[in-house]
Enzyme design. Structure first.
Site: not given
Length: 382
Positions: A94, A209, A241-242, A352
């Site tokens: 992603h 990420d 995706e998140e 994150h």
């Protein structure tokens, strides 16, 4: 050709692996760390739903690696065909990162926010951000809160909720904000540049990420573009995706692969205060091979094949079973009718948040393992 694999009718997941056919010491070897590529991937803006900038990077880097298709939902697919009748392996990564959207503008010029993805609000006050205008400009700002000196004692140690956070771009009125080109619906991204740390192999930057996965995908595709592989490879960079694996879920309309490798930047578990009894994501210890999380169970035979491939080729790796978390693999099972899926991860500290830390040796291990699995896919089931 004997078909020992499961063939269904859908699309593959995103390719995020780096290529490495040989382990020479030239700068062009895919097993060598490419600082410029990681910098492009990490520094590019691309919060969920606003992936244009990072998608442009991926498109340029994958030129010549296969046939590139841009899907209407924003997914990008690059396919390198294999022999007729050969299995198809999807490499899924992603491209989106977590960020914010402007939810409102106050009369005195502060921007109210809604999160795009899962932030831990402890990390947010005073962080630098950029507000992306619709014409592509980046307006600098800072996440603000009411100062602790003016808070009652009972609130000073509490985590600030989303609605107590705002962005200060230096404006004094709503009109000044509008003059900057900022309006409701603009996205807000962390303002962070990739930086080498003092310890060799360690780098700090934003959005590992999942830009670690994107880096892996790109390096893998560049490495295999002139290789004769026994399979079709379909690299897929997904959106959103998140916020619920939405891009991967849209792949149900694409051709179904026989296998899916999800390339990720999962949380490391080797920082101060974490248990030392079951560490499975230590920096510098190799690529994570995730066998389970609450959203995906890798079929045992496929897991054994991957683990054996890593061991036979001397690739540093960490078998991982997680109690929490999830990836685009969550969408492959229902949408691809049970396509065997596995996650290759580059352990990253502090995901994150504005800054993460990774080890480039783990990036190289992820690329190497991806290539070796592609080269040996016909051995699965034997």
């Amino acid at each position: 050709m004997t078909r020992f694999f499961i063939r269904t009718a859908g699309t593959a997941l995103v390719l995020l692996c780096t290529a490495a056919a040989s382990a020479d010491n030239s700068a062009s070897s895919p097993l060598m760390f490419n600082k410029d590529l990681l910098e492009k991937c990490s520094n590019a803006s691309g919060v969920s739903g606003f992936e244009d900038e990072i998608r442009s990077v991926i498109t340029a880097e994958l030129a010549g690696c296969g046939t590139i298709t841009h899907c209407r939902n924003g997914n990008l697919i690059c396919e390198k065909p294999g022999p007729e009748g050969s299995p198809c392996v999807a490499l899924v990564a992603h491209m989106d990162e977590i960020g914010f959207m402007v939810q409102g503008v106050t009369a005195d010029g502060f921007l109210l926010l809604v999160p795009l993805g899962g932030w831990w609000n402890h990390t947010l006050p005073s962080q630098r951000v950029q507000v992306m205008t619709r014409d592509g400009r980046k307006i600098p700002g800072q996440i603000g809160t009411k100062p602790p000196h003016l808070l009652p004692e009972s609130q000073r140690k509490q985590v600030m909720p989303d609605d107590a956070l705002f962005v200060d771009v230096g404006a004094s009125s709503k009109e000044e904000v509008e003059a900057l080109g900022i309006r409701l619906g603009c996205c807000v991204v962390p303002d962070v540049q990739l930086q080498a740390l003092g310890v060799e192999h360690r780098w700090m930057g934003k959005a590992f990420d999942n830009r670690a996965g994107v880096y892996t995908m790109i390096r893998t595709m560049q490495a295999i573009k002139d290789m004769q592989l026994p399979c079709t490879v379909r690299a897929i960079a997904t959106v959103q995706e998140e916020v619920g694996t939405r891009g991967a879920r849209a792949l149900q309309d694409e051709k179904v692969p026989d296998f899916a490798i999800i390339l990720e930047g999962p949380p490391a578990d080797d920082t101060l205060g974490q248990s030392t009894t079951c560490r499975q994501g230590e920096l510098g210890k190799g690529v994570q091979i995730r066998l389970y999380d609450p959203t995906n169970i890798t079929p045992p035979a496929f897991a054994d094949f991957v683990l054996d491939t890593a061991a036979r080729n001397g690739i540093r790796h960490q078998a991982t079973v997680r109690r929490t978390g999830g990836t685009d693999a969550a969408a492959s099972y229902p949408n691809w009718h049970g396509t065997p899926s596995i996650v290759f991860g580059v352990p990253t500290r502090y995901i994150h948040s504005h800054n993460g830390i990774l080890d480039t040796r783990d990036l190289s291990a992820a690329v190497q393992l991806t290539i070796k699995v592609l080269e040996n896919i016909l051995n699965f089931g034997k």
